[in-house]
Write a protein that holds these residues in place. Structure first.
Motif, PDB file in Angstrom:
ATOM      1  N   ILE A 145      -0.389 -56.061 -31.028  1.00 29.50           N
ATOM      2  CA  ILE A 145       0.239 -55.783 -32.309  1.00 29.50           C
ATOM      3  C   ILE A 145       1.177 -56.942 -32.624  1.00 29.50           C
ATOM      4  O   ILE A 145       1.970 -57.358 -31.771  1.00 29.50           O
ATOM      5  CB  ILE A 145       1.048 -54.473 -32.274  1.00 29.50           C
ATOM      6  N   ALA A 146       1.116 -57.464 -33.842  1.00 24.34           N
ATOM      7  CA  ALA A 146       1.961 -58.600 -34.205  1.00 24.34           C
ATOM      8  C   ALA A 146       2.520 -58.418 -35.605  1.00 24.34           C
ATOM      9  O   ALA A 146       1.827 -57.938 -36.512  1.00 24.34           O
ATOM     10  CB  ALA A 146       1.167 -59.904 -34.129  1.00 24.34           C
ATOM     11  N   SER A 147       3.782 -58.804 -35.772  1.00 20.63           N
ATOM     12  CA  SER A 147       4.428 -58.815 -37.083  1.00 20.63           C
ATOM     13  C   SER A 147       4.357 -60.226 -37.628  1.00 20.63           C
ATOM     14  O   SER A 147       4.889 -61.157 -37.022  1.00 20.63           O
ATOM     15  CB  SER A 147       5.885 -58.361 -36.969  1.00 20.63           C
ATOM     16  N   SER A 148       3.705 -60.389 -38.782  1.00 18.86           N
ATOM     17  CA  SER A 148       3.578 -61.725 -39.364  1.00 18.86           C
ATOM     18  C   SER A 148       4.886 -62.200 -39.967  1.00 18.86           C
ATOM     19  O   SER A 148       5.086 -63.395 -40.169  1.00 18.86           O
ATOM     20  CB  SER A 148       2.476 -61.737 -40.431  1.00 18.86           C
ATOM     21  N   SER A 149       5.814 -61.273 -40.240  1.00 16.64           N
ATOM     22  CA  SER A 149       7.096 -61.649 -40.833  1.00 16.64           C
ATOM     23  C   SER A 149       8.113 -62.070 -39.777  1.00 16.64           C
ATOM     24  O   SER A 149       8.832 -63.059 -39.940  1.00 16.64           O
ATOM     25  CB  SER A 149       7.664 -60.496 -41.662  1.00 16.64           C
ATOM     26  N   SER A 150       8.179 -61.337 -38.648  1.00 13.99           N
ATOM     27  CA  SER A 150       9.178 -61.635 -37.621  1.00 13.99           C
ATOM     28  C   SER A 150       8.613 -62.405 -36.432  1.00 13.99           C
ATOM     29  O   SER A 150       9.360 -62.979 -35.647  1.00 13.99           O
ATOM     30  CB  SER A 150       9.802 -60.338 -37.107  1.00 13.99           C
ATOM     31  N   GLY A 151       7.285 -62.390 -36.279  1.00 11.80           N
ATOM     32  CA  GLY A 151       6.664 -63.050 -35.138  1.00 11.80           C
ATOM     33  C   GLY A 151       6.686 -62.224 -33.865  1.00 11.80           C
ATOM     34  O   GLY A 151       6.183 -62.651 -32.823  1.00 11.80           O
ATOM     35  N   LYS A 152       7.221 -61.006 -33.922  1.00  3.73           N
ATOM     36  CA  LYS A 152       7.277 -60.142 -32.752  1.00  3.73           C
ATOM     37  C   LYS A 152       5.889 -59.642 -32.384  1.00  3.73           C
ATOM     38  O   LYS A 152       5.050 -59.395 -33.259  1.00  3.73           O
ATOM     39  CB  LYS A 152       8.207 -58.960 -33.009  1.00  3.73           C
ATOM     40  N   GLN A 153       5.646 -59.480 -31.078  1.00  5.06           N
ATOM     41  CA  GLN A 153       4.350 -59.011 -30.590  1.00  5.06           C
ATOM     42  C   GLN A 153       4.544 -58.011 -29.464  1.00  5.06           C
ATOM     43  O   GLN A 153       5.578 -58.021 -28.787  1.00  5.06           O
ATOM     44  CB  GLN A 153       3.498 -60.180 -30.071  1.00  5.06           C
ATOM     45  N   LEU A 154       3.559 -57.149 -29.281  1.00  2.00           N
ATOM     46  CA  LEU A 154       3.532 -56.272 -28.109  1.00  2.00           C
ATOM     47  C   LEU A 154       2.087 -55.890 -27.818  1.00  2.00           C
ATOM     48  O   LEU A 154       1.214 -55.967 -28.690  1.00  2.00           O
ATOM     49  CB  LEU A 154       4.415 -55.039 -28.290  1.00  2.00           C
ATOM     50  N   ILE A 155       1.825 -55.499 -26.584  1.00  7.96           N
ATOM     51  CA  ILE A 155       0.488 -55.105 -26.129  1.00  7.96           C
ATOM     52  C   ILE A 155       0.470 -53.597 -25.901  1.00  7.96           C
ATOM     53  O   ILE A 155       1.391 -53.040 -25.290  1.00  7.96           O
ATOM     54  CB  ILE A 155       0.102 -55.820 -24.816  1.00  7.96           C
ATOM     55  N   LEU A 156      -0.579 -52.938 -26.403  1.00  3.57           N
ATOM     56  CA  LEU A 156      -0.747 -51.500 -26.180  1.00  3.57           C
ATOM     57  C   LEU A 156      -1.832 -51.258 -25.138  1.00  3.57           C
ATOM     58  O   LEU A 156      -2.868 -51.923 -25.134  1.00  3.57           O
ATOM     59  CB  LEU A 156      -1.151 -50.781 -27.471  1.00  3.57           C
ATOM     60  N   SER A 157      -1.579 -50.280 -24.261  1.00  2.00           N
ATOM     61  CA  SER A 157      -2.574 -49.770 -23.324  1.00  2.00           C
ATOM     62  C   SER A 157      -2.985 -48.382 -23.770  1.00  2.00           C
ATOM     63  O   SER A 157      -2.286 -47.746 -24.569  1.00  2.00           O
ATOM     64  CB  SER A 157      -1.977 -49.730 -21.910  1.00  2.00           C
ATOM     65  N   PRO A 158      -4.136 -47.865 -23.279  1.00  2.21           N
ATOM     66  CA  PRO A 158      -4.574 -46.523 -23.686  1.00  2.21           C
ATOM     67  C   PRO A 158      -3.485 -45.477 -23.485  1.00  2.21           C
ATOM     68  O   PRO A 158      -2.778 -45.481 -22.476  1.00  2.21           O
ATOM     69  CB  PRO A 158      -5.778 -46.263 -22.772  1.00  2.21           C
ATOM     70  N   GLY A 159      -3.339 -44.592 -24.490  1.00  2.00           N
ATOM     71  CA  GLY A 159      -2.321 -43.551 -24.428  1.00  2.00           C
ATOM     72  C   GLY A 159      -0.973 -44.010 -24.942  1.00  2.00           C
ATOM     73  O   GLY A 159       0.020 -43.294 -24.793  1.00  2.00           O
ATOM     74  N   GLN A 160      -0.917 -45.180 -25.566  1.00  2.00           N
ATOM     75  CA  GLN A 160       0.334 -45.670 -26.138  1.00  2.00           C
ATOM     76  C   GLN A 160       0.208 -45.795 -27.658  1.00  2.00           C
ATOM     77  O   GLN A 160      -0.882 -45.983 -28.194  1.00  2.00           O
ATOM     78  CB  GLN A 160       0.716 -47.025 -25.538  1.00  2.00           C
ATOM     79  N   GLN A 161       1.368 -45.703 -28.316  1.00  2.00           N
ATOM     80  CA  GLN A 161       1.418 -45.791 -29.775  1.00  2.00           C
ATOM     81  C   GLN A 161       2.525 -46.767 -30.177  1.00  2.00           C
ATOM     82  O   GLN A 161       3.628 -46.719 -29.629  1.00  2.00           O
ATOM     83  CB  GLN A 161       1.702 -44.421 -30.377  1.00  2.00           C
TER      84      GLN A 161
END
Length: 392
Positions: free
Chosen positions: A277-293
């Protein structure tokens, strides 16, 4: 000794046993099940309870237990018709996990008197609204069953008997960047199958834009402009699949996930695989694994993630409506989209009440509202195509 997997067993039980044994179950076999059966098996599978469910099947006499339970429920309700919000779910949950079903409080949803329907002052017929496809040249097509369409770039498209729009791969159109847009009105759902065989289920009041042909592209880009979609992405390690929604992007290689954009936050729920998941405005990113939201705040651009039960977020694609400790404001907004009604709260404080339950999407709005009336301090009145929410 285990009972044999044979034709004497219901189809849903055969599928459940096959999955518990680690066998693959074809999509055609799943389609033979009802929406409730698919939703039930999905929830058991997501909770990794398949083997436990089969063990319980071995331990109980299904016919005797179900008929005994059905008799008790009829005695308490005073009617042969069980409460619609739970009746079809209970049929399967009681048969397979009878002790658990009772422990979860099935009886608390049964009224001690005949259920009253909400007051209906007037109710015109639901207006007919078509699912609309906008082609690359801007022309609009109202979609019907079993329909053939030719895109301006030559891509062949057709609709099938199951409310699905299907694109046919065409390598000859690799250099042509033609985008199509699919619009789902309130009151309907639809399925989209792209030319790479990615499947996308679209909820009511949704809009998605996508390339009609991915041949020759470095990435597979689609734009969820509004609403909610469940993605079953076809694997292709050399060509990432990217979903754009406002200032947020979801990048995957091959996976299954749900995106909900109706509210002030974009919620992405991962069922299988892995997504970035990435924010094009802030540049923040994170990775999701199954069972996460993940939650992306549209106003601040902040990104968060948490572990969740995925079933409430994805049940809609299997024809179920699930309320998991949902506020009445959000609940009524969801019903408004599904059944194409307007909502009016006489007291804004009523929006903060919480409610938990589930229903078959095939149930009428009147039935669902009637059950909520029975199990909450609310009264509903239907006038024209508006539901008025008030205190009793």
């Amino acid at each position: 000794m285990s009972k044999p997997d044979n034709i004497d067993q219901p189809k849903w039980e055969q599928v459940l046993r096959s999955l518990a044994q680690g066998n693959e179950v074809s999509e055609d076999r799943f389609k033979e099940l009802t929406a409730e059966e698919r939703a039930y098996i999905s929830e058991i599978n997501n909770q990794q309870k398949l083997k436990e469910a089969v063990a319980d099947l071995e331990a109980i006499d299904l016919s005797a237990d179900w008929h005994a339970m059905g008799g008790r429920l009829e005695e308490e309700s005073g009617s042969k018709r069980l409460v619609p919000l739970l009746s079809k779910w209970v049929r399967y949950a009681a048969a397979v996990l009878l002790p658990l079903a009772v422990a979860l409080g099935i009886y608390t949803y049964l009224p001690d008197h005949k259920k009253q329907a909400p007051t209906v002052e007037s109710q015109p017929n639901m207006p007919s609204k078509d699912v609309t496809l906008i082609l690359g040249d801007g022309s609009k097509v109202a979609l019907k069953q079993r329909q053939s369409i030719k895109n301006p770039d030559g891509t062949q498209i057709h609709t099938d008997a199951e409310n699905a729009l299907v694109y046919q791969a065409n390598e000859h159109n690799a250099g042509t960047a033609v985008f199509n847009t699919l619009i789902i009105p309130r009151g309907k759902t639809y399925k989209l199958i792209l030319d790479d065989l990615t499947e996308i289920w679209l909820n009511a009041d949704s809009r998605i834009r996508y390339r009609a042909n991915f041949a020759g592209t470095a990435t597979r880009d689609v734009y969820l402009e509004k609403g909610e979609a469940y993605f079953q992405v076809a694997p292709n390690t050399g060509k990432p699949f990217i979903v754009h929604s406002g200032q947020m992007n979801v990048q995957v290689l091959g996976t299954a996930f749900n995106m909900h954009t109706y509210s002030g936050s974009i919620l992405t729920t991962l069922v299988e695989g892995k997504v970035k998941i990435a924010s094009s405005s802030s540049g923040k990113q994170l990775i999701l694994s199954p069972g996460q939201q993940s939650g992306f705040d549209k106003n601040t651009g902040s990104l968060t993630k948490q572990d969740v039960d995925v079933f409430p977020s994805v049940a809609w694609k299997d024809g179920m409506i699930v309320f998991a400790n949902q506020t009445m404001g959000d609940l009524m907004e969801q019903l408004a989209r599904i059944y194409d009604y307007e909502i009016e709260f006489k007291d804004q404080g009523l929006k903060q009440l919480h409610y938990t339950g589930r229903a078959d999407r095939a149930e009428s709005l009147q039935n669902i509202l009637g059950i909520i009336e029975e199990t909450s301090a609310l009264k509903f009145t239907i006038k024209d195509r508006t539901v008025i929410v008030d205190k009793p």
